[in-house]
Write an enzyme that holds these catalytic residues in place. Structure first.
Site, PDB file in Angstrom:
ATOM      1  CE  LYS A   4      29.910  12.211  30.137  1.00 50.54           C
ATOM      2  NZ  LYS A   4      29.258  13.413  29.645  1.00 50.54           N
ATOM      3  CG  ASN A  39      23.812  17.569  18.902  1.00 50.68           C
ATOM      4  OD1 ASN A  39      24.525  18.448  18.449  1.00 50.68           O
ATOM      5  ND2 ASN A  39      24.164  16.287  18.884  1.00 50.68           N
ATOM      6  CE  LYS A  62      32.707   8.739  26.939  1.00 50.61           C
ATOM      7  NZ  LYS A  62      31.953   9.408  25.884  1.00 50.61           N
ATOM      8  CE  LYS A 119       6.643  14.299   4.866  1.00 46.79           C
ATOM      9  NZ  LYS A 119       5.811  15.264   4.174  1.00 46.79           N
TER      10      LYS A 119
HETATM   11  N1  CTP Z   1      31.317  10.548  22.253  1.00 45.31           N
HETATM   12  C1  CTP Z   1      31.605   9.616  21.283  1.00 45.31           C
HETATM   13  N2  CTP Z   1      30.655   8.738  20.862  1.00 45.31           N
HETATM   14  C2  CTP Z   1      29.409   8.767  21.403  1.00 45.31           C
HETATM   15  C3  CTP Z   1      29.097   9.713  22.400  1.00 45.31           C
HETATM   16  C4  CTP Z   1      30.083  10.593  22.798  1.00 45.31           C
HETATM   17  O1  CTP Z   1      32.740   9.560  20.789  1.00 45.31           O
HETATM   18  N3  CTP Z   1      28.507   7.911  20.987  1.00 45.31           N
HETATM   19  C5  CTP Z   1      32.388  11.466  22.701  1.00 45.31           C
HETATM   20  C6  CTP Z   1      32.129  12.924  22.411  1.00 45.31           C
HETATM   21  O2  CTP Z   1      32.698  13.306  21.171  1.00 45.31           O
HETATM   22  C7  CTP Z   1      32.805  13.615  23.576  1.00 45.31           C
HETATM   23  C8  CTP Z   1      32.713  12.624  24.701  1.00 45.31           C
HETATM   24  O3  CTP Z   1      32.462  11.357  24.092  1.00 45.31           O
HETATM   25  O4  CTP Z   1      34.186  13.848  23.344  1.00 45.31           O
HETATM   26  C9  CTP Z   1      31.660  12.905  25.760  1.00 45.31           C
HETATM   27  O5  CTP Z   1      30.402  13.059  25.224  1.00 45.31           O
HETATM   28  P1  CTP Z   1      29.083  13.378  26.118  1.00 45.31           P
HETATM   29  O6  CTP Z   1      27.911  13.360  25.193  1.00 45.31           O
HETATM   30  O7  CTP Z   1      29.293  14.535  26.980  1.00 45.31           O
HETATM   31  O8  CTP Z   1      29.069  12.164  27.072  1.00 45.31           O
HETATM   32  P2  CTP Z   1      28.418  10.765  26.998  1.00 45.31           P
HETATM   33  O9  CTP Z   1      29.520   9.794  27.234  1.00 45.31           O
HETATM   34  O10 CTP Z   1      27.652  10.606  25.741  1.00 45.31           O
HETATM   35  O11 CTP Z   1      27.501  10.733  28.288  1.00 45.31           O
HETATM   36  P3  CTP Z   1      26.116  11.475  28.627  1.00 45.31           P
HETATM   37  O12 CTP Z   1      25.479  11.863  27.331  1.00 45.31           O
HETATM   38  O13 CTP Z   1      25.376  10.481  29.395  1.00 45.31           O
HETATM   39  O14 CTP Z   1      26.508  12.667  29.447  1.00 45.31           O
END
Ligand code: CTP
Length: 398
Positions: A335, A208, A339, A287
């Site tokens: 979240k 990303n 979490k 590959k």
């Molecule tokens: N995060 C993490 N591990 C993952 C995904 C996310 O520790 N596999 C953590 C990120 O570092 C961030 C937080 O969770 O601090 C939120 O990440 P975000 O991508 O916004 O949310 P998601 O929980 O992944 O939800 P979505 O992508 O559905 O919005």
């Protein structure tokens, strides 16, 4: 960062004097008013005119210069300084200071100041290891003098080893640290930053746009405030901040291992990394060739690292980030609760000036007790400072 600050830069004789020019440039660029004091030896290497031009101030050379003594004598220089830096500092200068000898403008000024003094030594490796030098340094440290430890490397005298002046960038960071209140002293803070890379085959990956800037800014600010910082970072194009322990990872699984393995010795976790939510179910060993007209890649879910930490939270403070494009507060609150976080930094990435790959952010801080703090558009460094102030308050509240 140093706007309104007055810095006295002492320069003693040595080949590394040219690096003090670069340090002066960094200090003035950051907004400091810098007054340079050179010893006679220093002027043999670089002319005072160079320092005068770059500082925009007269360079001070002699102790008994009657005109400058009236306008800005050594006592007044010593009093006006918020910070004194001596770079490069010779063994002779350190020896004189440790012995209480004040026989030129620089030693008198440094003896007379009540500001913090940061010393960046530079000398031959054998001189640096000489027990008399070591005793002098230890004595000064006991009295609160700060040192920017020299680096290892090729020395101008042809020897290789310790004694090389720290880089101007590192001395600059040490100078900022000397001026920053140690509000996070004793805290062990783990910060994650950057994207993760999920490999498809030996040459391709899914990732990303995260630049790592937000997490790196937090790690830097935490170190400046006295914390012991570990930065677990995915691949980024930016240099890691000075003073922090860096652990480089690629995939979400590697990041998980690096973070969970360090949880025991961590008081605060700040997860600014943009972890890939999915990874290819199978990683091709060779590959993938473009023979097929269409290609599907099956993805499987990565573990949610932050949720795992939340489940094993104990006394830690946990800070997460949420990147959203709709229903910011509602989604971020889900979240925060899901979490088990103390604070979530909610980021509407659809707004201009927010989110990935820019130097600014517009966020709302959501707290466990329902408080919402709306912050205006600001630089990521400024935001890092605010997040850490809130972390400190949360730690104190525990
Ligand atoms: N995060 C993490 N591990 C993952 C995904 C996310 O520790 N596999 C953590 C990120 O570092 C961030 C937080 O969770 O601090 C939120 O990440 P975000 O991508 O916004 O949310 P998601 O929980 O992944 O939800 P979505 O992508 O559905 O919005």
């Amino acid at each position: 960062m140093l706007r309104g600050k007055t810095i006295l830069l002492g320069v003693t004789g040595g080949i590394a004097v040219y690096k003090a020019v670069e340090l002066l440039r960094l200090l003035t660029k950051a907004g400091a008013a810098v007054h340079v004091v050179m010893t006679r030896g220093a002027t043999e290497f670089v002319t005072p005119l160079t320092f005068q031009t770059l500082s925009g101030q007269p360079v001070h050379l002699e102790l008994f210069n009657l005109i400058s003594e009236q306008q800005i004598g050594h006592i007044s220089l010593a009093e006006r300084a918020d910070l004194c830096i001596v770079a490069p500092a010779t063994a002779n200068f350190v020896g004189k200071l440790a012995g209480g000898i004040a026989d030129d403008l620089l030693t008198t000024t440094i003896m007379a100041t009540r500001a913090p003094v940061l010393i960046a030594p530079a000398m031959n490796v054998n001189m640096y290891q000489n027990p008399i030098y070591r005793e002098n340094e230890a004595r000064l440290k006991r009295h609160g003098y700060l040192f920017a430890a020299p680096a290892c490397g090729m020395l101008a005298c042809g020897y290789e080893g310790e004694g090389k002046l720290q880089t101007p960038e590192a001395i600059f960071e040490e100078a900022l640290a000397a001026l920053t209140p140690k509000t996070l002293a004793g805290e062990r803070i783990l910060v994650t930053a950057g994207p993760t890379r999920e490999e498809i085959d030996p040459v391709r990956y899914i990732s990303n746009h995260s630049s790592g800037k937000m997490g790196y800014a937090i790690a830097r600010a935490a170190w400046l405030a006295g914390a012991e910082v570990t930065l677990v970072t995915g691949p980024t194009a930016i240099a890691p901040p000075y003073g922090v322990g860096v652990v480089r990872v690629e995939s979400a699984l590697e990041m998980r291992e690096a973070v969970l393995g360090r949880l025991e010795e961590t008081d605060v976790v700040i997860k600014a990394a943009a972890v890939a939510d999915y990874r290819p179910k199978l990683r091709a060993r060779m590959k993938v060739k473009k023979t097929a007209a269409q290609l599907s890649i099956e993805l499987e879910k990565n573990p949610d690292i932050l949720a795992e930490i939340g489940a094993r939270k104990e006394g830690r403070v946990l800070v997460g980030f949420a990147a959203e494009t709709e229903e910011l507060v509602r989604n971020a609150t889900l979240k925060l609760e899901g979490k088990n976080l103390d604070l979530i930094v909610a980021n509407d990435v659809s707004q201009e000036g927010a989110g990935f790959n820019v130097d600014t952010n517009i966020v709302k801080l959501l707290f466990r007790d329902g408080r919402v703090e709306e912050l205006p558009l600001m630089g990521k460094h400024e935001l890092a400072g605010i997040i850490l102030e809130r972390v400190e308050a949360l730690r104190r509240g525990k």
